[in-house]
Enzyme design. Structure first.
Site, PDB file in Angstrom:
ATOM      1  N   LYS A  28     -12.779  -0.822   7.286  1.00 49.66           N
ATOM      2  CA  LYS A  28     -12.295  -1.776   8.163  1.00 49.66           C
ATOM      3  C   LYS A  28     -12.750  -1.833   9.388  1.00 49.66           C
ATOM      4  CE  LYS A  28      -8.958  -1.551   4.725  1.00 49.66           C
ATOM      5  NZ  LYS A  28      -8.790  -2.854   3.965  1.00 49.66           N
TER       6      LYS A  28
ATOM      7  N   ASP B  70      -1.383   6.945   6.330  1.00 49.58           N
ATOM      8  CA  ASP B  70      -2.336   6.167   5.806  1.00 49.58           C
ATOM      9  C   ASP B  70      -2.647   5.146   7.022  1.00 49.58           C
ATOM     10  OD1 ASP B  70      -4.250   4.257   4.586  1.00 49.58           O
ATOM     11  OD2 ASP B  70      -2.807   3.912   2.934  1.00 49.58           O
TER      12      ASP B  70
ATOM     13  N   TRP C  57       0.823  -1.103   0.022  1.00 48.44           N
ATOM     14  CA  TRP C  57       0.013  -0.090  -0.095  1.00 48.44           C
ATOM     15  C   TRP C  57       0.819   1.209   0.018  1.00 48.44           C
ATOM     16  CZ3 TRP C  57      -4.582  -0.034  -1.991  1.00 48.44           C
ATOM     17  CH2 TRP C  57      -4.987  -1.110  -2.199  1.00 48.44           C
TER      18      TRP C  57
HETATM   19  C1  LIG Z   1      -3.352   0.429   3.997  1.00 44.12           C
HETATM   20  C2  LIG Z   1      -4.340   0.702   2.920  1.00 44.12           C
HETATM   21  N1  LIG Z   1      -4.435   1.936   2.195  1.00 44.12           N
HETATM   22  C3  LIG Z   1      -5.477   2.164   1.145  1.00 44.12           C
HETATM   23  C4  LIG Z   1      -6.388   1.192   0.738  1.00 44.12           C
HETATM   24  C5  LIG Z   1      -6.962   1.367  -0.494  1.00 44.12           C
HETATM   25  O1  LIG Z   1      -8.399   1.876   0.152  1.00 44.12           O
HETATM   26  P1  LIG Z   1      -9.590   1.949  -0.864  1.00 44.12           P
HETATM   27  O2  LIG Z   1      -9.857   0.706  -1.772  1.00 44.12           O
HETATM   28  O3  LIG Z   1     -10.618   2.221  -0.084  1.00 44.12           O
HETATM   29  O4  LIG Z   1      -9.182   3.123  -1.731  1.00 44.12           O
HETATM   30  C6  LIG Z   1      -6.148   0.017   1.391  1.00 44.12           C
HETATM   31  C7  LIG Z   1      -7.233  -0.924   1.092  1.00 44.12           C
HETATM   32  O5  LIG Z   1      -7.478  -2.079   1.650  1.00 44.12           O
HETATM   33  C8  LIG Z   1      -5.348  -0.160   2.642  1.00 44.12           C
HETATM   34  O6  LIG Z   1      -5.375  -1.324   3.399  1.00 44.12           O
END
Ligand SMILES: Cc1ncc(COP(=O)(O)O)c(C=O)c1O
Length: 361
Positions: A196, A172, A102
């Site tokens: 989550k 994040d 991520w």
């Molecule tokens: C740490 C992290 N950042 C970003 C995201 C992306 O989130 P979204 O799909 O809501 O854009 C996720 C999704 O699982 C994540 O776990």
């Protein structure tokens, strides 16, 4: 199967009490004769829901008064772009710490708007660790420094608070938001998708320190400009009303659990049990993450004999232990143990892991 435990990384398990309450109030919210789904976001009823939801979140996290809470949309993925667009101002670079899937996604997106300088990375050790602060190379002229507090796909989590001086720290926190107490005042921006620990997909929470509003690049869309979203006269455009309502119920549920300190104690117990099952298996289950950086939220592991993975998933699902497959980019297995995962769920998983290792080890 009588009891099902959902280990999905997101959308993930919700508190059963919240689902029941939402069902009871769905058609007629608190005797009004109308559903939340039908409420104008500019009306007094929804405004009261929004205000109460924000109030509860501020209480849970102890958010200082100089921070704005935004209930926005687009997911954390949109924030990968919106953080640079909103924070760069006249600066041309930002520092990023690369710790897994991520953070790589955040970096790739930020690189479209500015020079990304890696303050630290564990890519060359296959993301087996969070680089220790002593190894970070920070730049005092960076617009911000970005971290991913829990790498959902790789199973690493910060168990310490970076200290980076004057440069705003951006996190994040999508997967470990609200899993433990937090000193918000140490951050410039915190963002998290809802699906989550907060509630339904479609809502994204962004917490911004007041002095960082107003640095947006002019091309930033109005609806995603923090300073525009923060205006006191209410949401700039229609927010994810139903998701905000559910988030409020989840925050209320968290208060009843005893708040974030109590939920952290529960999360520590759950993850300790899961990793004990892994460590007692004499290598049948393996994790590449060094123990100090193991995630309490999303435990990622593999089987020594990867050919058994499909059988593990099949037998687990038969016992009501659902969605244990790893992230598509990492493979293997993953158990998300969000706040709403009861301890019995982890007990059941640990017992199953133990039995499976005995049968196939
Ligand atoms: C740490 C992290 N950042 C970003 C995201 C992306 O989130 P979204 O799909 O809501 O854009 C996720 C999704 O699982 C994540 O776990």
């Amino acid at each position: 199967v009588s009891t099902v435990f959902n280990f999905a990384a997101g959308p993930g398990v919700m508190p059963a009490e919240v689902l029941a309450r939402a069902q009871a109030e769905f058609v007629s919210w608190r005797g009004t004769g109308g559903s939340i789904l039908e409420m104008p976001f500019t009306g007094a009823e929804f405004k009261s829901i929004l205000a109460a939801t924000e109030e509860r979140l501020r209480g849970l996290l102890g958010i200082p008064a100089n921070y704005t809470v935004l209930f926005t949309q687009g997911g954390a993925s949109a924030q990968f772009s919106l953080v640079p667009l909103n924070l760069l101002g006249r600066k041309g670079s930002a520092d990023y710490v690369e710790t897994g899937y991520w953070s790589c996604r955040a970096i790739a997106e930020a690189a479209r708007y500015c020079e990304v300088r890696l303050a630290a990375s564990s890519a060359n050790t296959q993301f087996d660790r969070i680089p220790t602060q002593a190894d970070w190379r920070l730049h005092s002229d960076a617009a911000f420094c970005h971290i991913t507090s829990n790498e959902t796909a790789d199973g690493l989590e910060y168990h310490w608070m970076p200290d980076i001086g004057e440069v705003p720290l951006v996190a994040d926190m999508t997967s470990d938001f609200l899993s433990r107490p937090l000193d918000v005042s140490r951050y410039g921006v915190i963002y998290a998708s809802a699906q989550k620990n907060i509630g339904p997909a479609g809502l994204t929470i962004v917490i911004v320190r007041g002095d960082l509003l107003g640095r947006a690049r002019p091309e930033t869309p109005q609806t995603f400009t923090y300073a525009v979203q923060a205006r006191a006269d209410g949401p700039f455009n229609t927010p994810a009303t139903f998701a905000i309502y559910i988030a409020g119920l989840v925050f209320e549920w968290l208060e009843r659990q005893g708040g974030l300190a109590a939920i952290e104690r529960l999360n520590c117990r759950k993850s300790a049990k899961l990793y004990a099952a892994l460590d007692c298996s004499e290598g049948f289950y393996q994790s590449r993450v060094r123990p100090a950086d193991r995630s309490r939220t999303t435990a990622c592991f593999t089987l020594r004999d990867s050919a058994l993975t499909a059988e593990f998933l099949r037998q687990a699902a038969e016992r009501g232990l659902r969605h244990l497959a790893g992230h598509a980019a990492s493979g293997g297995l993953r158990a998300a143990m969000y706040n709403a995962m009861p301890e019995q769920g982890v007990d059941a998983l640990a017992a199953f892991m133990d039995g499976f290792a005995r049968a196939h080890g």
